[in-house]
Design a protein around this motif. Structure first.
Motif, PDB file in Angstrom:
ATOM      1  N   LYS A 299       0.604  -1.685   0.292  1.00 20.64           N
ATOM      2  CA  LYS A 299       0.200  -0.084  -0.571  1.00 20.64           C
ATOM      3  C   LYS A 299       1.003   1.296  -0.190  1.00 20.64           C
ATOM      4  O   LYS A 299       0.693   2.024  -0.838  1.00 20.64           O
ATOM      5  N   ALA A 300       1.812   0.913   0.918  1.00 24.27           N
ATOM      6  CA  ALA A 300       3.406   2.479   0.160  1.00 24.27           C
ATOM      7  C   ALA A 300       3.360   3.088  -0.508  1.00 24.27           C
ATOM      8  O   ALA A 300       4.209   4.686  -0.431  1.00 24.27           O
TER       9      ALA A 300
ATOM     10  N   VAL B  88       1.988   2.892  -3.355  1.00 25.33           N
ATOM     11  CA  VAL B  88       0.123   3.419  -4.343  1.00 25.33           C
ATOM     12  C   VAL B  88       0.793   4.718  -4.150  1.00 25.33           C
ATOM     13  O   VAL B  88       1.551   5.804  -3.833  1.00 25.33           O
ATOM     14  N   ARG B  89       0.233   4.923  -5.558  1.00 24.23           N
ATOM     15  CA  ARG B  89       1.523   6.482  -5.045  1.00 24.23           C
ATOM     16  C   ARG B  89       0.256   8.073  -5.195  1.00 24.23           C
ATOM     17  O   ARG B  89      -0.706   7.532  -5.183  1.00 24.23           O
ATOM     18  N   ARG B  90       1.116   9.090  -5.727  1.00 24.32           N
ATOM     19  CA  ARG B  90       0.337  10.319  -5.242  1.00 24.32           C
ATOM     20  C   ARG B  90      -1.091   9.988  -5.536  1.00 24.32           C
ATOM     21  O   ARG B  90      -1.524   9.701  -6.808  1.00 24.32           O
ATOM     22  N   ARG B  91      -1.529  11.335  -4.389  1.00 26.80           N
ATOM     23  CA  ARG B  91      -3.014  11.109  -4.944  1.00 26.80           C
ATOM     24  C   ARG B  91      -3.743  12.421  -6.211  1.00 26.80           C
ATOM     25  O   ARG B  91      -4.059  12.027  -6.517  1.00 26.80           O
TER      26      ARG B  91
ATOM     27  N   THR C 129      -3.277  15.444  -2.118  1.00 27.13           N
ATOM     28  CA  THR C 129      -3.412  15.589  -0.263  1.00 27.13           C
ATOM     29  C   THR C 129      -3.349  16.994   0.265  1.00 27.13           C
ATOM     30  O   THR C 129      -2.854  17.648  -0.500  1.00 27.13           O
TER      31      THR C 129
ATOM     32  N   TYR D   5       1.373  12.084   0.981  1.00 31.88           N
ATOM     33  CA  TYR D   5       1.619  11.640   2.030  1.00 31.88           C
ATOM     34  C   TYR D   5       1.675  13.426   2.963  1.00 31.88           C
ATOM     35  O   TYR D   5       2.406  13.700   3.171  1.00 31.88           O
TER      36      TYR D   5
ATOM     37  N   ASP E 142       6.029  10.062  -1.484  1.00 36.65           N
ATOM     38  CA  ASP E 142       4.749   9.928  -1.504  1.00 36.65           C
ATOM     39  C   ASP E 142       3.450  11.108  -1.825  1.00 36.65           C
ATOM     40  O   ASP E 142       2.338  10.449  -1.964  1.00 36.65           O
TER      41      ASP E 142
ATOM     42  N   ALA F  86      -8.505  13.098  -8.817  1.00 34.16           N
ATOM     43  CA  ALA F  86      -8.107  12.722  -8.283  1.00 34.16           C
ATOM     44  C   ALA F  86      -7.690  13.254  -6.951  1.00 34.16           C
ATOM     45  O   ALA F  86      -7.384  14.138  -7.361  1.00 34.16           O
ATOM     46  N   ALA F  87      -8.122  14.331  -6.192  1.00 40.63           N
ATOM     47  CA  ALA F  87      -7.960  15.009  -5.179  1.00 40.63           C
ATOM     48  C   ALA F  87      -6.603  15.321  -4.612  1.00 40.63           C
ATOM     49  O   ALA F  87      -6.127  14.277  -4.211  1.00 40.63           O
TER      50      ALA F  87
END
Lengths: 194, 243
Positions: free
Chosen positions: A3-4, A6-9, B175, B23, B21, B172-173
């Motif tokens: 899961k880590a 999984v790329r940028r949202r 982060t 996040y 990433d 997709a939005a």
């Protein structure tokens, strides 16, 4: 892949991109347009870090190759980003060799020789930083660190995919990216203390 | 203490991965926030040259026209491994293999002749290996090419979404980690009646789900009152730095 990885949202979903790749391979021009508009800005950012203001030229060469070889490509969205980045990197290295043959310093050497500070990047405060200047700051890192950070952050690849582009082990690329971030943070600290 | 230093380093690595990433990172870490902001700005899309986009599309059309003429031979090459392994059975297998390809192409399970229209079989291809072939080293570096072949056997189309012209779902939005710094920029720009850079705004619009939604989005994210949108100044090329 966990899961880590999984790329940028903020990117187009990998599934959507993979779908566009499939359709473009089959000759769907609309899908190719979607693909181009999603991937080109990232390639441009990556290439800006590699060849500076010649990024648009090298990106055009990259797309030429992508168009030529697209039908032979197999893979999903993330694989396509990696494939396009690999082509872009080769075209950039060719470009750097070309300009090195001429009596002019290549951008990478020039920039690694002289560490760039935030002030050098135009004397702007952090909040007014432009994309190009931010890319310049990253590009001023030692080349392996700069490329690792650019591939992860700008192209949106995970560590294994970035490693594949660079022909290195994922661990080495991860370490290079971490060192790059650390160095960037130190430079930002230095700039903010002033 | 040695243990705590190792612990710190692990934390650093975890934080670095989160930043790479995009996040969210823990709130209140000024250094991480500044870095997240820098990375978010760097990752904002650079505006492309529309002229070059048109050129790329034209090249695509050209390549499509060129390959639709010569594709028969390419497919034959694609089934060659199968033919080779069963050479003992004589040419018959090869004939079947080719026939199979022809049938597959007609039923639309192979990349067929290109159709620019909306009708026609939609070619689908399986992706047995998700990774493209790696290019060898070398100087005039050839572009990496994915392996040919293995196409003839699959009939199950992996593509599940709509037709060739299915609309693209919204992006997709981004982060909140990346947007937070940009929101601060945005709000500050509005308060001081300064311009905000186009790349920043584009990213925020994607995060908020529209231009009109940005002030409310930022207000919510950073806990500040809603502002009147600041003016936009386009990304200006900064020449000379790489010369």
């Amino acid at each position: 892949m966990g899961k880590a990885e999984v790329r940028r949202r903020d990117r187009m979903g990998e599934e959507q991109l993979g779908d566009a790749v499939q359709r473009a391979r089959a000759g769907d021009e609309t899908a190719f347009g979607v693909l181009y508009r999603e991937v080109h800005p990232m390639l441009l950012g990556y290439l800006h870090g590699l060849v500076g203001d010649d990024a648009e030229d090298v990106a055009s060469e990259t797309w030429h190759d992508v168009v030529r070889d697209l039908r032979g490509f197999r893979g999903d969205g993330q694989a396509f980003r990696g494939w396009a980045a690999t082509i872009a990197r080769h075209r950039a290295l060719d470009h750097l060799r070309r300009i090195k043959a001429r009596p002019r310093t290549g951008p990478l050497e020039e920039r690694t020789a002289e560490p760039m500070t935030l002030e050098d990047a135009g004397g702007t405060a952090l909040e007014n930083l432009s994309t190009r200047r931010a890319l310049d700051l990253i590009a001023a890192l030692p080349q392996d660190q700069a490329e690792a950070v650019l591939l992860r952050v700008v192209v949106g690849l995970n560590a294994p995919a970035a490693a594949k582009v660079l022909g290195k082990r994922p661990g080495a690329v991860r370490t290079a990216a971490h060192r790059g971030l650390k160095r960037l943070a130190e430079r930002l600290d230095g700039a903010m203390e002033k | 203490m040695k243990d705590s230093r190792a612990h710190d380093e692990r934390m650093d690595a975890a934080l670095a991965e989160r930043l790479l990433d995009a996040y969210p990172t823990a709130a209140g870490d000024g250094r991480a926030d500044a870095l997240a902001h820098l990375l978010a700005v760097a990752a904002a899309p650079l505006p492309g040259d529309p002229e070059r986009e048109r050129a790329a599309l034209a090249a695509f059309r050209e390549a499509r026209a060129a390959t639709s003429g010569g594709r028969g031979r390419r497919r034959v090459r694609g089934v060659r491994p199968a033919r080779r392994t069963r050479a003992a059975l004589g040419g018959l297998v090869a004939v079947f293999a080719l026939g199979g390809v022809a049938v597959a192409a007609q039923s639309g399970s192979l990349p067929g002749p290109f159709h620019s229209g909306t009708a026609g079989p939609r070619p689908v291809s399986p992706s047995p290996s998700s990774a493209p072939a790696n290019p060898g080293g070398g100087t005039r570096t050839a572009s990496p090419r994915a392996p040919q072949g293995t196409t003839a056997t699959s009939t199950a189309p992996p593509v599940t979404s709509g037709g060739p012209h299915a609309s693209v779902p919204p992006l997709a939005a981004p982060t909140d980690a990346g947007s937070k710094g940009l929101c601060q920029t945005y709000v500050k720009a509005a308060e001081h009646h300064k311009g905000v850079n186009a790349a920043t705004l584009a990213r925020l619009e994607r995060a908020a789900g529209g231009a009109a939604a940005v002030p409310a989005y930022c207000a919510r994210l950073i806990g500040a009152p809603e502002v009147t949108p600041p003016p936009v100044h386009p990304e200006t090329p900064e020449g000379g730095r790489h010369r």
